[in-house]
Design an enzyme around this catalytic site. Structure first.
Site, PDB file in Angstrom:
ATOM      1  CE1 TYR A   1     -75.883  52.100 -76.615  1.00 38.01           C
ATOM      2  CE2 TYR A   1     -75.398  53.588 -78.432  1.00 38.01           C
ATOM      3  CZ  TYR A   1     -75.140  53.133 -77.152  1.00 38.01           C
ATOM      4  OH  TYR A   1     -74.144  53.721 -76.405  1.00 38.01           O
TER       5      TYR A   1
ATOM      6  CB  THR B   1     -73.714  57.464 -76.493  1.00 40.02           C
ATOM      7  OG1 THR B   1     -73.313  57.462 -77.851  1.00 40.02           O
ATOM      8  CG2 THR B   1     -75.220  57.201 -76.455  1.00 40.02           C
ATOM      9  CG  ASP B   2     -71.220  60.400 -80.253  1.00 40.01           C
ATOM     10  OD1 ASP B   2     -71.765  59.293 -80.182  1.00 40.01           O
ATOM     11  OD2 ASP B   2     -70.147  60.584 -80.877  1.00 40.01           O
ATOM     12  CD  GLU B   3     -74.383  55.520 -81.614  1.00 46.97           C
ATOM     13  OE1 GLU B   3     -75.496  55.029 -81.859  1.00 46.97           O
ATOM     14  OE2 GLU B   3     -73.319  54.906 -81.776  1.00 46.97           O
TER      15      GLU B   3
ATOM     16  CG  HIS C   1     -74.459  53.493 -90.970  1.00 45.32           C
ATOM     17  ND1 HIS C   1     -73.557  52.776 -91.706  1.00 45.32           N
ATOM     18  CD2 HIS C   1     -73.777  53.921 -89.874  1.00 45.32           C
ATOM     19  CE1 HIS C   1     -72.393  52.774 -91.102  1.00 45.32           C
ATOM     20  NE2 HIS C   1     -72.506  53.466 -89.979  1.00 45.32           N
TER      21      HIS C   1
ATOM     22  CE  LYS D   1     -76.210  55.036 -73.034  1.00 42.09           C
ATOM     23  NZ  LYS D   1     -75.636  54.514 -71.755  1.00 42.09           N
TER      24      LYS D   1
ATOM     25  CG  LEU E   1     -70.174  39.119 -64.796  1.00 44.28           C
ATOM     26  CD1 LEU E   1     -69.610  37.906 -64.049  1.00 44.28           C
ATOM     27  CD2 LEU E   1     -69.005  39.991 -65.284  1.00 44.28           C
TER      28      LEU E   1
ATOM     29  CB  ALA F   1     -84.437  55.322 -79.349  1.00 41.96           C
TER      30      ALA F   1
ATOM     31  CB  THR G   1     -72.511  49.165 -75.765  1.00 37.37           C
ATOM     32  OG1 THR G   1     -71.761  47.957 -75.956  1.00 37.37           O
ATOM     33  CG2 THR G   1     -72.572  49.539 -74.304  1.00 37.37           C
TER      34      THR G   1
ATOM     35  CB  ILE H   1     -78.472  48.232 -63.129  1.00 40.24           C
ATOM     36  CG1 ILE H   1     -78.880  48.211 -64.600  1.00 40.24           C
ATOM     37  CG2 ILE H   1     -76.973  48.336 -62.956  1.00 40.24           C
ATOM     38  CD1 ILE H   1     -78.760  49.598 -65.248  1.00 40.24           C
TER      39      ILE H   1
ATOM     40  CB  VAL I   1     -65.920  48.645 -95.241  1.00 40.30           C
ATOM     41  CG1 VAL I   1     -66.278  50.121 -95.268  1.00 40.30           C
ATOM     42  CG2 VAL I   1     -64.488  48.431 -94.761  1.00 40.30           C
TER      43      VAL I   1
HETATM   44  P1  NAD Z   1     -69.583  47.159 -73.041  1.00 43.03           P
HETATM   45  O1  NAD Z   1     -70.553  46.621 -74.030  1.00 43.03           O
HETATM   46  O2  NAD Z   1     -68.135  46.892 -73.222  1.00 43.03           O
HETATM   47  O3  NAD Z   1     -69.958  46.647 -71.583  1.00 43.03           O
HETATM   48  C1  NAD Z   1     -71.252  46.702 -71.107  1.00 43.03           C
HETATM   49  C2  NAD Z   1     -71.216  46.218 -69.671  1.00 43.03           C
HETATM   50  O4  NAD Z   1     -72.538  46.368 -69.114  1.00 43.03           O
HETATM   51  C3  NAD Z   1     -70.857  44.755 -69.515  1.00 43.03           C
HETATM   52  O5  NAD Z   1     -69.941  44.621 -68.454  1.00 43.03           O
HETATM   53  C4  NAD Z   1     -72.192  44.083 -69.171  1.00 43.03           C
HETATM   54  O6  NAD Z   1     -72.045  42.901 -68.429  1.00 43.03           O
HETATM   55  C5  NAD Z   1     -72.875  45.182 -68.397  1.00 43.03           C
HETATM   56  N1  NAD Z   1     -74.345  45.146 -68.380  1.00 43.03           N
HETATM   57  C6  NAD Z   1     -75.174  45.174 -69.441  1.00 43.03           C
HETATM   58  N2  NAD Z   1     -76.448  45.167 -69.028  1.00 43.03           N
HETATM   59  C7  NAD Z   1     -76.420  45.149 -67.674  1.00 43.03           C
HETATM   60  C8  NAD Z   1     -77.416  45.145 -66.662  1.00 43.03           C
HETATM   61  N3  NAD Z   1     -78.716  45.147 -66.989  1.00 43.03           N
HETATM   62  N4  NAD Z   1     -77.040  45.144 -65.377  1.00 43.03           N
HETATM   63  C9  NAD Z   1     -75.716  45.117 -65.026  1.00 43.03           C
HETATM   64  N5  NAD Z   1     -74.731  45.097 -65.947  1.00 43.03           N
HETATM   65  C10 NAD Z   1     -75.087  45.123 -67.252  1.00 43.03           C
HETATM   66  O7  NAD Z   1     -69.884  48.731 -72.925  1.00 43.03           O
HETATM   67  P2  NAD Z   1     -68.943  49.991 -73.161  1.00 43.03           P
HETATM   68  O8  NAD Z   1     -68.668  50.122 -74.617  1.00 43.03           O
HETATM   69  O9  NAD Z   1     -67.853  49.936 -72.193  1.00 43.03           O
HETATM   70  O10 NAD Z   1     -69.957  51.179 -72.783  1.00 43.03           O
HETATM   71  C11 NAD Z   1     -70.126  51.581 -71.427  1.00 43.03           C
HETATM   72  C12 NAD Z   1     -71.044  52.798 -71.395  1.00 43.03           C
HETATM   73  O11 NAD Z   1     -70.474  53.857 -72.158  1.00 43.03           O
HETATM   74  C13 NAD Z   1     -72.429  52.552 -71.964  1.00 43.03           C
HETATM   75  O12 NAD Z   1     -73.366  53.255 -71.181  1.00 43.03           O
HETATM   76  C14 NAD Z   1     -72.358  53.154 -73.361  1.00 43.03           C
HETATM   77  O13 NAD Z   1     -73.626  53.588 -73.787  1.00 43.03           O
HETATM   78  C15 NAD Z   1     -71.428  54.329 -73.119  1.00 43.03           C
HETATM   79  N6  NAD Z   1     -70.649  54.774 -74.276  1.00 43.03           N
HETATM   80  C16 NAD Z   1     -69.941  53.878 -75.020  1.00 43.03           C
HETATM   81  C17 NAD Z   1     -69.167  54.324 -76.094  1.00 43.03           C
HETATM   82  C18 NAD Z   1     -68.342  53.384 -76.940  1.00 43.03           C
HETATM   83  O14 NAD Z   1     -67.795  53.814 -77.946  1.00 43.03           O
HETATM   84  N7  NAD Z   1     -68.208  52.116 -76.595  1.00 43.03           N
HETATM   85  C19 NAD Z   1     -69.138  55.698 -76.406  1.00 43.03           C
HETATM   86  C20 NAD Z   1     -69.878  56.584 -75.609  1.00 43.03           C
HETATM   87  C21 NAD Z   1     -70.622  56.112 -74.542  1.00 43.03           C
HETATM   88  O1  DAU Z   2     -70.627  57.155 -80.777  1.00 39.74           O
HETATM   89  C1  DAU Z   2     -70.607  56.471 -79.568  1.00 39.74           C
HETATM   90  C2  DAU Z   2     -71.067  55.058 -79.818  1.00 39.74           C
HETATM   91  O2  DAU Z   2     -70.008  54.416 -80.515  1.00 39.74           O
HETATM   92  C3  DAU Z   2     -71.414  54.287 -78.558  1.00 39.74           C
HETATM   93  O3  DAU Z   2     -72.487  54.916 -77.925  1.00 39.74           O
HETATM   94  C4  DAU Z   2     -71.761  52.829 -78.908  1.00 39.74           C
HETATM   95  O4  DAU Z   2     -71.991  52.094 -77.732  1.00 39.74           O
HETATM   96  C5  DAU Z   2     -70.600  52.229 -79.663  1.00 39.74           C
HETATM   97  O5  DAU Z   2     -70.930  50.932 -80.069  1.00 39.74           O
HETATM   98  C6  DAU Z   2     -70.250  53.082 -80.884  1.00 39.74           C
HETATM   99  O6  DAU Z   2     -71.295  53.012 -81.875  1.00 39.74           O
HETATM  100  P1  DAU Z   2     -70.958  52.908 -83.435  1.00 39.74           P
HETATM  101  O7  DAU Z   2     -72.119  52.307 -84.119  1.00 39.74           O
HETATM  102  O8  DAU Z   2     -70.436  54.185 -83.963  1.00 39.74           O
HETATM  103  O9  DAU Z   2     -69.700  51.875 -83.336  1.00 39.74           O
HETATM  104  P2  DAU Z   2     -69.319  50.570 -84.183  1.00 39.74           P
HETATM  105  O10 DAU Z   2     -67.962  50.167 -83.723  1.00 39.74           O
HETATM  106  O11 DAU Z   2     -70.396  49.559 -84.194  1.00 39.74           O
HETATM  107  O12 DAU Z   2     -69.200  51.172 -85.654  1.00 39.74           O
HETATM  108  C7  DAU Z   2     -68.343  52.259 -85.947  1.00 39.74           C
HETATM  109  C8  DAU Z   2     -68.546  52.595 -87.424  1.00 39.74           C
HETATM  110  O13 DAU Z   2     -68.038  51.523 -88.210  1.00 39.74           O
HETATM  111  C9  DAU Z   2     -69.990  52.743 -87.831  1.00 39.74           C
HETATM  112  O14 DAU Z   2     -70.102  53.745 -88.824  1.00 39.74           O
HETATM  113  C10 DAU Z   2     -70.353  51.389 -88.431  1.00 39.74           C
HETATM  114  C11 DAU Z   2     -69.045  50.947 -89.055  1.00 39.74           C
HETATM  115  N1  DAU Z   2     -68.810  49.476 -89.072  1.00 39.74           N
HETATM  116  C12 DAU Z   2     -68.924  48.788 -87.917  1.00 39.74           C
HETATM  117  C13 DAU Z   2     -68.732  47.426 -87.888  1.00 39.74           C
HETATM  118  C14 DAU Z   2     -68.883  46.637 -86.603  1.00 39.74           C
HETATM  119  C15 DAU Z   2     -68.418  48.858 -90.255  1.00 39.74           C
HETATM  120  O15 DAU Z   2     -68.276  49.521 -91.314  1.00 39.74           O
HETATM  121  N2  DAU Z   2     -68.213  47.506 -90.229  1.00 39.74           N
HETATM  122  C16 DAU Z   2     -68.367  46.761 -89.103  1.00 39.74           C
HETATM  123  O16 DAU Z   2     -68.189  45.517 -89.172  1.00 39.74           O
END
Ligand code: NAD
Ligand code: DAU
Length: 352
Positions: free
Chosen positions: A164, A140-142, A290, A168, A34, A166, A87, A59, A220
């Site tokens: 982030y 993640t694709d990153e 970026h 992952k 949490l 690196a 994340t 974890i 943006v």
């Molecule tokens: P989120 O940021 O919404 O949630 C992260 C969760 O992890 C939270 O519930 C937090 O409390 C918990 N957490 C963080 N550190 C912890 C720890 N040390 N021990 C226990 N709990 C912990 O995350 P999300 O966007 O739902 O992403 C979930 C997974 O999917 C991540 O592994 C992320 O890398 C991956 N992912 C996310 C995206 C995206 O676009 N959001 C895309 C591809 C992959």
């Molecule tokens: O690609 C998967 C990843 O997607 C996940 O692994 C990450 O956990 C998740 O956060 C996400 O990463 P991004 O960096 O792509 O997502 P974000 O929503 O932060 O940004 C999406 C795009 O928008 C990126 O090019 C940055 C841009 N951006 C983001 C924010 C927050 C803006 O232009 N303005 C903003 O205020």
């Protein structure tokens, strides 16, 4: 199946738990620390489900993990799905330490717990179910870095750009090592950019929706021509489920969304859907390092029978509607610590 979901209080994890309880009737144990991104509100519609149990813990804490794994003889844990992560790329640039701890140490502790569970199982996994204990690392694709043209396959080189991505990548490599060295039946599922309900508003889509609804500027980064490959969180959850049930141990599976879109186009569509003023768009300083474009080829997970169901246009419309209708969910966030984060990150306050 009895699944330990680490973690389920965040965005994708809670959507995954909802799917597993409703569509598969799994028993689900959620372990979650949490953090600011993990919220018990995300359990609101399944917290009373008899198949659901929540354990509060990190974890990287072996005792908390052991506590979560104690399912009793009747319901031993058959699978571990590791969603736990810090994340947000911008937070990893400002303060990388939690990213190293959770992704490196946390993944190590979970893998050790999985290895111990497997060792204790008759025939290397009988107690843990017919196919043996399964471990899925959510990634993640990153990890592949940025791509100008074409799409990344599972064999593309790993070239992460941010703290982030690196860390992952490090977690993915550790998971692969536990398969090669100890035979742990682990697979990795790498998703593209997720969107949908319950996403914390630091991320592009919910941030822009809430700012548009409140008349706040829409920040943006740079020219806004960075491209992301959008996948609805339920589609990613189903892909993870497919890897859990049908994936081969030791393999990596990409799960990319059906549509790609430049950021500025995403923002324009949100303006249209919310009825906000176009003049709210503000080009601000770009994110350091970026990545310009992400794109995933998902042929391998498609071969397991998975297909994305939600096109971006339809999913974005539903997501805007969800945020409009669920102020109870985001109001406490937007009036709490998030405001301080926003000021630090964007150098200005939110209006409302
Ligand atoms: P989120 O940021 O919404 O949630 C992260 C969760 O992890 C939270 O519930 C937090 O409390 C918990 N957490 C963080 N550190 C912890 C720890 N040390 N021990 C226990 N709990 C912990 O995350 P999300 O966007 O739902 O992403 C979930 C997974 O999917 C991540 O592994 C992320 O890398 C991956 N992912 C996310 C995206 C995206 O676009 N959001 C895309 C591809 C992959
Ligand atoms: O690609 C998967 C990843 O997607 C996940 O692994 C990450 O956990 C998740 O956060 C996400 O990463 P991004 O960096 O792509 O997502 P974000 O929503 O932060 O940004 C999406 C795009 O928008 C990126 O090019 C940055 C841009 N951006 C983001 C924010 C927050 C803006 O232009 N303005 C903003 O205020």
């Amino acid at each position: 199946m009895t699944v330990l979901v680490c973690v389920g209080a965040g965005f994708i994890g809670s959507n995954f738990v909802r799917l597993r309880l409703r569509e598969h009737e799994d028993e689900v144990v959620v372990l979650d620390k949490l953090t600011y991104a993990g919220r018990e509100e995300n359990f609101h519609d399944f917290s009373d489900d008899p198949g659901f149990r929540f354990v509060h813990g990190a974890i990287e804490d072996p005792q908390a993990v052991a506590g979560a794994l104690e399912g009793g003889e009747e319901h031993p844990i058959e699978a571990i799905v590791n969603f736990a992560a810090e994340t947000h790329v911008d937070r990893s640039i400002a303060e990388p330490d939690a990213f190293v701890r959770t992704h490196a140490l946390g993944t190590y502790v979970l893998l050790e717990a999985a290895r111990t569970l497997l060792k204790g199982a008759p025939h290397g996994g009988g107690r843990a179910g017919e196919r043996g204990l399964r471990y899925v690392q959510v990634s993640t694709d990153e990890v592949y870095g940025s791509i100008e043209d074409g799409s990344f396959t599972e064999d593309s080189p790993l070239r992460p750009s941010s703290p982030y991505s690196a860390t992952k990548t490090g977690a993915d490599l550790l998971v692969a090592s536990y398969f090669h060295t100890y035979g742990l039946p682990a697979a990795i599922c790498r998703g593209s950019n997720n969107y949908g309900p319950y996403q914390y508003p630091e991320k592009l889509i919910p941030l822009m929706i809430l700012n548009a609804l409140h008349g706040d500027p829409l920040p943006v980064y740079g020219d806004g021509m960075q491209v992301r490959n959008w996948i609805h969180a339920t589609d990613f959850g189903r892909a993870i489920g497919h890897v859990l049930e049908h994936g081969e141990p030791g393999e990596v599976y990409n799960a990319g969304g059906p549509d790609e879109c430049p950021n500025i186009e995403v923002v324009r569509r949100i303006i249209e859907l919310t009825g906000a003023e176009e003049s709210l768009v503000e080009h601000v300083t770009d994110r350091p390092g970026h990545d310009r474009r992400y794109s995933l080829s998902s042929e391998k997970v498609r071969a397991l029978g998975w297909e994305p169901r939600v096109r971006f246009a339809e999913g974005l419309e539903q997501t805007v509607a969800w945020y409009r209708e669920n102020a109870w969910w985001w109001e406490p966030i937007r009036s709490g610590d998030y405001r301080e984060y926003y000021e630090r990150q964007y150098g200005r306050s939110l209006q409302a």
